[in-house]
Design an enzyme around this catalytic site. Structure first.
Site, PDB file in Angstrom:
ATOM      1  N   CYS A 107       0.833  -1.187   0.000  1.00  0.00           N
ATOM      2  CA  CYS A 107       0.000   0.000   0.000  1.00  0.00           C
ATOM      3  C   CYS A 107       0.876   1.248   0.000  1.00  0.00           C
ATOM      4  O   CYS A 107       2.059   1.189   0.308  1.00  0.00           O
ATOM      5  CB  CYS A 107      -0.936   0.063   1.197  1.00  0.00           C
ATOM      6  SG  CYS A 107      -1.792  -1.475   1.527  1.00  0.00           S
ATOM      7  N   ARG A 156       2.842   0.373  -5.325  1.00  0.00           N
ATOM      8  CA  ARG A 156       2.776  -0.392  -4.076  1.00  0.00           C
ATOM      9  C   ARG A 156       1.481  -1.185  -3.935  1.00  0.00           C
ATOM     10  O   ARG A 156       1.332  -1.981  -3.010  1.00  0.00           O
ATOM     11  CB  ARG A 156       2.880   0.550  -2.894  1.00  0.00           C
ATOM     12  CG  ARG A 156       4.290   0.974  -2.631  1.00  0.00           C
ATOM     13  CD  ARG A 156       4.347   1.863  -1.434  1.00  0.00           C
ATOM     14  NE  ARG A 156       5.718   2.121  -1.110  1.00  0.00           N
ATOM     15  CZ  ARG A 156       6.369   1.520  -0.127  1.00  0.00           C
ATOM     16  NH1 ARG A 156       5.772   0.640   0.630  1.00  0.00           N
ATOM     17  NH2 ARG A 156       7.621   1.807   0.104  1.00  0.00           N
ATOM     18  N   TRP A 177      -3.163  -2.539  -1.409  1.00  0.00           N
ATOM     19  CA  TRP A 177      -2.966  -3.919  -1.843  1.00  0.00           C
ATOM     20  C   TRP A 177      -3.552  -4.757  -0.712  1.00  0.00           C
ATOM     21  O   TRP A 177      -3.001  -4.805   0.386  1.00  0.00           O
ATOM     22  CB  TRP A 177      -1.484  -4.214  -2.026  1.00  0.00           C
ATOM     23  CG  TRP A 177      -1.216  -5.587  -2.581  1.00  0.00           C
ATOM     24  CD1 TRP A 177      -1.195  -5.947  -3.894  1.00  0.00           C
ATOM     25  CD2 TRP A 177      -0.911  -6.769  -1.835  1.00  0.00           C
ATOM     26  NE1 TRP A 177      -0.908  -7.285  -4.011  1.00  0.00           N
ATOM     27  CE2 TRP A 177      -0.726  -7.809  -2.765  1.00  0.00           C
ATOM     28  CE3 TRP A 177      -0.782  -7.048  -0.488  1.00  0.00           C
ATOM     29  CZ2 TRP A 177      -0.423  -9.112  -2.381  1.00  0.00           C
ATOM     30  CZ3 TRP A 177      -0.481  -8.350  -0.092  1.00  0.00           C
ATOM     31  CH2 TRP A 177      -0.300  -9.366  -1.050  1.00  0.00           C
ATOM     32  N   ASN A 226      -0.407   1.614   6.362  1.00  0.00           N
ATOM     33  CA  ASN A 226       0.398   0.597   5.655  1.00  0.00           C
ATOM     34  C   ASN A 226       0.894  -0.397   6.682  1.00  0.00           C
ATOM     35  O   ASN A 226       1.285   0.014   7.780  1.00  0.00           O
ATOM     36  CB  ASN A 226       1.662   1.219   5.057  1.00  0.00           C
ATOM     37  CG  ASN A 226       1.404   1.867   3.738  1.00  0.00           C
ATOM     38  OD1 ASN A 226       0.289   1.895   3.261  1.00  0.00           O
ATOM     39  ND2 ASN A 226       2.451   2.411   3.151  1.00  0.00           N
ATOM     40  N   GLY A 227       0.991  -1.659   6.305  1.00  0.00           N
ATOM     41  CA  GLY A 227       1.546  -2.650   7.235  1.00  0.00           C
ATOM     42  C   GLY A 227       0.471  -3.607   7.700  1.00  0.00           C
ATOM     43  O   GLY A 227      -0.623  -3.671   7.127  1.00  0.00           O
ATOM     44  N   GLU A 285      13.303 -18.213 -13.431  1.00  0.00           N
ATOM     45  CA  GLU A 285      12.984 -16.810 -13.711  1.00  0.00           C
ATOM     46  C   GLU A 285      12.050 -16.701 -14.930  1.00  0.00           C
ATOM     47  O   GLU A 285      11.112 -15.910 -14.940  1.00  0.00           O
ATOM     48  CB  GLU A 285      14.286 -16.017 -13.917  1.00  0.00           C
ATOM     49  CG  GLU A 285      14.119 -14.555 -14.258  1.00  0.00           C
ATOM     50  CD  GLU A 285      13.327 -13.733 -13.241  1.00  0.00           C
ATOM     51  OE1 GLU A 285      13.021 -14.241 -12.146  1.00  0.00           O
ATOM     52  OE2 GLU A 285      12.977 -12.583 -13.571  1.00  0.00           O
ATOM     53  N   LYS A 326       8.374 -14.944 -14.789  1.00  0.00           N
ATOM     54  CA  LYS A 326       8.015 -13.793 -15.632  1.00  0.00           C
ATOM     55  C   LYS A 326       6.721 -14.077 -16.370  1.00  0.00           C
ATOM     56  O   LYS A 326       5.832 -13.245 -16.441  1.00  0.00           O
ATOM     57  CB  LYS A 326       9.113 -13.551 -16.653  1.00  0.00           C
ATOM     58  CG  LYS A 326      10.127 -12.495 -16.613  1.00  0.00           C
ATOM     59  CD  LYS A 326      10.174 -11.362 -15.712  1.00  0.00           C
ATOM     60  CE  LYS A 326       9.853 -11.523 -14.277  1.00  0.00           C
ATOM     61  NZ  LYS A 326      10.769 -11.023 -13.305  1.00  0.00           N
ATOM     62  N   GLU A 364       3.470 -14.256 -13.994  1.00  0.00           N
ATOM     63  CA  GLU A 364       3.003 -13.041 -13.329  1.00  0.00           C
ATOM     64  C   GLU A 364       2.343 -12.042 -14.272  1.00  0.00           C
ATOM     65  O   GLU A 364       1.453 -11.323 -13.851  1.00  0.00           O
ATOM     66  CB  GLU A 364       4.109 -12.386 -12.496  1.00  0.00           C
ATOM     67  CG  GLU A 364       5.270 -11.816 -13.256  1.00  0.00           C
ATOM     68  CD  GLU A 364       6.279 -11.137 -12.315  1.00  0.00           C
ATOM     69  OE1 GLU A 364       7.471 -11.250 -12.585  1.00  0.00           O
ATOM     70  OE2 GLU A 364       5.873 -10.500 -11.346  1.00  0.00           O
ATOM     71  N   HIS A 389      10.241 -37.877 -12.905  1.00  0.00           N
ATOM     72  CA  HIS A 389       9.898 -38.390 -11.565  1.00  0.00           C
ATOM     73  C   HIS A 389       8.498 -37.943 -11.150  1.00  0.00           C
ATOM     74  O   HIS A 389       8.187 -37.905  -9.965  1.00  0.00           O
ATOM     75  CB  HIS A 389      10.955 -37.952 -10.550  1.00  0.00           C
ATOM     76  CG  HIS A 389      12.300 -38.520 -10.869  1.00  0.00           C
ATOM     77  ND1 HIS A 389      12.612 -39.834 -10.653  1.00  0.00           N
ATOM     78  CD2 HIS A 389      13.388 -37.964 -11.466  1.00  0.00           C
ATOM     79  CE1 HIS A 389      13.844 -40.066 -11.071  1.00  0.00           C
ATOM     80  NE2 HIS A 389      14.336 -38.950 -11.576  1.00  0.00           N
ATOM     81  N   LYS A 405       4.483  -3.701  -6.728  1.00  0.00           N
ATOM     82  CA  LYS A 405       5.920  -3.627  -6.999  1.00  0.00           C
ATOM     83  C   LYS A 405       6.748  -3.868  -5.748  1.00  0.00           C
ATOM     84  O   LYS A 405       7.817  -4.444  -5.802  1.00  0.00           O
ATOM     85  CB  LYS A 405       6.233  -2.255  -7.598  1.00  0.00           C
ATOM     86  CG  LYS A 405       7.681  -2.057  -8.014  1.00  0.00           C
ATOM     87  CD  LYS A 405       8.005  -2.866  -9.243  1.00  0.00           C
ATOM     88  CE  LYS A 405       9.463  -2.834  -9.624  1.00  0.00           C
ATOM     89  NZ  LYS A 405       9.837  -3.999 -10.437  1.00  0.00           N
TER      90      LYS A 405
HETATM   91  C1  F6R Z   1       8.976 -10.515 -10.035  1.00  0.00           C
HETATM   92  C2  F6R Z   1       9.268  -9.545  -9.006  1.00  0.00           C
HETATM   93  C3  F6R Z   1       9.255  -9.984  -7.592  1.00  0.00           C
HETATM   94  C4  F6R Z   1      10.370  -9.274  -6.803  1.00  0.00           C
HETATM   95  C5  F6R Z   1      10.273  -9.619  -5.318  1.00  0.00           C
HETATM   96  C6  F6R Z   1      11.396  -8.987  -4.516  1.00  0.00           C
HETATM   97  O1  F6R Z   1       9.084  -9.958 -11.304  1.00  0.00           O
HETATM   98  O2  F6R Z   1       9.494  -8.401  -9.276  1.00  0.00           O
HETATM   99  O3  F6R Z   1       9.387 -11.367  -7.495  1.00  0.00           O
HETATM  100  O4  F6R Z   1      11.593  -9.656  -7.325  1.00  0.00           O
HETATM  101  O5  F6R Z   1       9.044  -9.165  -4.827  1.00  0.00           O
HETATM  102  O6  F6R Z   1      11.376  -7.606  -4.599  1.00  0.00           O
HETATM  103  P1  F6R Z   1      12.645  -6.743  -4.236  1.00  0.00           P
HETATM  104  O7  F6R Z   1      13.701  -7.058  -5.221  1.00  0.00           O
HETATM  105  O8  F6R Z   1      12.174  -5.321  -4.326  1.00  0.00           O
HETATM  106  O9  F6R Z   1      13.062  -7.130  -2.845  1.00  0.00           O
END
Ligand code: F6R
Length: 600
Positions: free
Chosen positions: A2, A28, A74, A98-99, A476, A480, A483, A499, A595
């Site tokens: 948030c 956020r 969020w 927030n929190g 990875e 990608k 998400e 397996h 994010k």
């Molecule tokens: C995926 C992504 C998340 C972040 C994760 C850690 O594309 O962006 O998996 O990598 O939330 O975030 P940070 O790097 O900000 O600690």
């Protein structure tokens, strides 16, 4: 998660400050939003589901106010709807939060016994109610805040408006970031300084268990026992913050394309003068072991480094998901260096893991993108990835910069402990200097990635497989894709498929892989043939000249092991992107995500 913002002024309308702040904080969380402002000595509240654009539509253009608070959410407790959206008002008190209030159920029950009634499912409404309860009990807001700090377990950054005192905003902080920006006759509170840079770059940072009384003229910061704290005013000096999409349709594509610059920008100081530059990196030879901690994509960057530390620099290394690390026995000792990787520097689990290591007085190193973030202050030493703002929720350019920096740490280690000769190290450094051309080469195969995306975008299950380094990259790639496209995608160690998981392969299931290790490639290709025999559509990214019947090959330039992952991940990023374009998802703000994950 948030985002919160609050503003108070005696010479301007604060509504645009709230809206701009919330727009800048939308990264956020963006499932609901709201504001509270005072008009004719009354607190008015507007709340909506969805993004700030929805909120803007609901606020009439002629509304003006000199005090207000706002929130972009969020959801953690209760659905993402306008009832659960902030601000929450409980009698005299209106807050944005927030929190997470961890003991909210217990507090709620006690307040219910005192005939408090609740309208929402949120922990934040309980926080507002508790503050109201203490306010009525002591008839003094500061006493109420101090009592709140004493009794609440969890994390919070709170902005509070009090019906009886609309000349001040009160703000309280524990474990969730909070800054107070100041400018001429206007003070602005936010969960991130970047939210308010349009108005000021001068700010105070609140520390845990501190609270502040903020009005248009002054900011009084106090400790939990009410003592005034004189803080240093900070000045945010980072320049050239480009928040535009340029000519791209999405931030994600822009950020993927920027990698031709950002990788080199990050590593140049450590390669430009050959070995002398490399020596600027911290010396890790004094440690017995390296531990790496991160979440999501940052964790995946750590997996690449683990492979390189072990296989190339002959150094013990383990990688941990921060949310697991913080609740397990890590046998912490001073001979282990723990590296914390984070784009935002604000991820709650990674911060908690970092605090754990610091409390035991063990050495830490950060690989962080955002300067002045919480983690950057906590680590013993910080290496910045310097990729600029990463706005798309899916991390791309931060990941490659993290991998590049970690790779150089491994290279320096291999040089110092003589796992590689000086000649080999110099050759690798020279190749790193050419990274821009190499990355460009892979970025330019747009048609190939678009064609692949077109072939598979309607599928509902996609598998990514690989061995060794390629397995770390497969993880990875799968993340990608899932998400941003909402396709179920999984990564597997190629040898593990048979397996169990191979039972999920059916006609046309896409299986994507990379094969970059001469010793393991033949085995990976055998695994691909096994799924091919069961009807899968198979794609292989490789730097070798393989020609295999029915395996679609994507070639990348042949490079040393330190650079391979930086090139392989690009097709993975672009395939995910073009699939999401075809599926018409909200690429930069995928559903359910945010994010910066500032809750546990
Ligand atoms: C995926 C992504 C998340 C972040 C994760 C850690 O594309 O962006 O998996 O990598 O939330 O975030 P940070 O790097 O900000 O600690």
């Amino acid at each position: 998660m948030c985002g919160i913002v609050g503003a108070i002024s005696n010479n301007r309308n604060i509504m645009p400050i709230l809206i701009t702040g919330l727009e800048n904080l939308e990264y956020r969380g963006y499932d609901s939003a709201g504001i509270a402002y005072s008009k004719d000595n009354n607190v008015n509240i507007i709340k909506v589901t969805g993004k700030i654009s929805n909120l803007k539509q609901k606020i009439s253009k002629d509304v003006e106010s000199n005090i207000g608070i706002g929130h972009t959410r969020w959801a953690t407790h209760g659905q993402a709807n306008s009832i659960n959206a902030h601000p929450h008002k409980f009698k005299h008190i209106t807050i944005v939060h927030n929190g997470i209030i961890e003991n909210f159920i217990e507090i709620k029950e006690k307040l219910k016994e005192k005939n408090y009634q609740f309208k929402t499912d949120t922990d934040s409404e309980v926080a507002a109610a508790l503050l109201n309860y203490y306010y009525e009990k002591f008839n003094n807001i500061e006493k109420a805040i101090k009592e709140f700090i004493k009794n609440v377990i969890g994390s919070y950054a709170i902005c509070l408006m009090l019906d009886d005192d609309l000349e001040n905003i009160y703000t309280i902080k524990k474990e969730s970031p909070l800054v107070i920006g100041t400018t001429d006759n206007t003070n602005i509170i936010a969960s991130d300084i970047r939210a308010i840079l349009k108005y000021t770059n001068k700010y105070y940072i609140l520390d845990d268990f501190e609270y502040a009384k903020v009005n248009a003229k002054e900011i009084i910061i106090k400790s939990k026992d009410g003592k005034i704290i004189n803080k240093n005013l900070k000045v945010f000096t980072e320049k050239n913050i480009d928040n535009s999409k340029g000519h791209y349709n999405h931030y994600m594509l822009k950020e993927i394309m920027e990698q031709k610059e950002t990788i080199l920008n990050t590593i140049l100081p450590f390669i430009e003068e050959g070995i002398d530059s490399l020596e600027k990196l911290p010396d890790l030879t004094k440690y017995q072991e390296i531990a790496i901690v991160g979440c999501g994509t940052a964790y995946h960057a750590g997996l690449v480094a683990k492979y390189l530390f072990k296989e190339i620099a002959n150094t013990k290394c383990n990688v941990y998901i921060a949310s697991e690390y913080r609740y397990q026995n890590n046998f912490l000792n001073k001979d282990t260096l723990t590296i914390f990787i984070s784009q935002s520097g604000e991820t709650a689990d990674t911060i908690a893991a970092l605090k754990l290591v610091k409390n035991k007085d063990c050495p830490t190193l950060g690989i962080i993108n955002v300067k002045n973030s919480t983690m950057s202050f906590l680590v013993d030493k910080c290496l910045y990835t310097n990729v600029g703002n990463e706005i798309a929720v899916a991390s791309t350019k931060a990941y490659t910069a993290q991998v590049a920096l970690l790779s150089l740490l491994v290279l320096a280690q291999a040089y110092r402990n003589k796992s590689l000769s000086k000649k080999e190290v110099l050759q690798i450094i020279e190749e790193f200097k050419n990274i821009k051309t190499l990355v460009n080469d892979v970025l330019n195969k747009k048609d190939l990635y678009q064609k692949l995306a077109k072939d598979i975008y309607k599928e509902e299950d996609i598998f990514y497989i690989g061995r060794g380094l390629d397995y770390a990259l497969a993880m990875e790639g799968a993340l990608k894709l899932k998400e941003i496209s909402y396709i179920h995608s999984e990564s597997y160690a190629a040898g593990e498929l048979k397996h169990g998981t191979i039972s999920l392969i059916k006609k046309n299931t896409p299986v994507i892989s990379s094969a970059t290790n001469a010793n393991l490639n033949a085995k990976t290709i055998s695994n691909l043939k096994e799924v091919l025999a069961r009807g899968a559509n198979v794609y292989l990214i490789t730097d070798e000249n393989y020609k295999e019947d029915n395996i679609n090959i994507i070639n990348i330039p042949k490079v040393n092991i330190f650079i391979k992952s930086l090139l392989i991940v690009i097709p993975y990023q672009l395939i995910a992107y073009y699939i999401a374009v075809l599926r018409k998802t909200d690429i930069d703000k995928p559903k359910n995500l945010a994010k910066s994950v500032t809750v546990e």
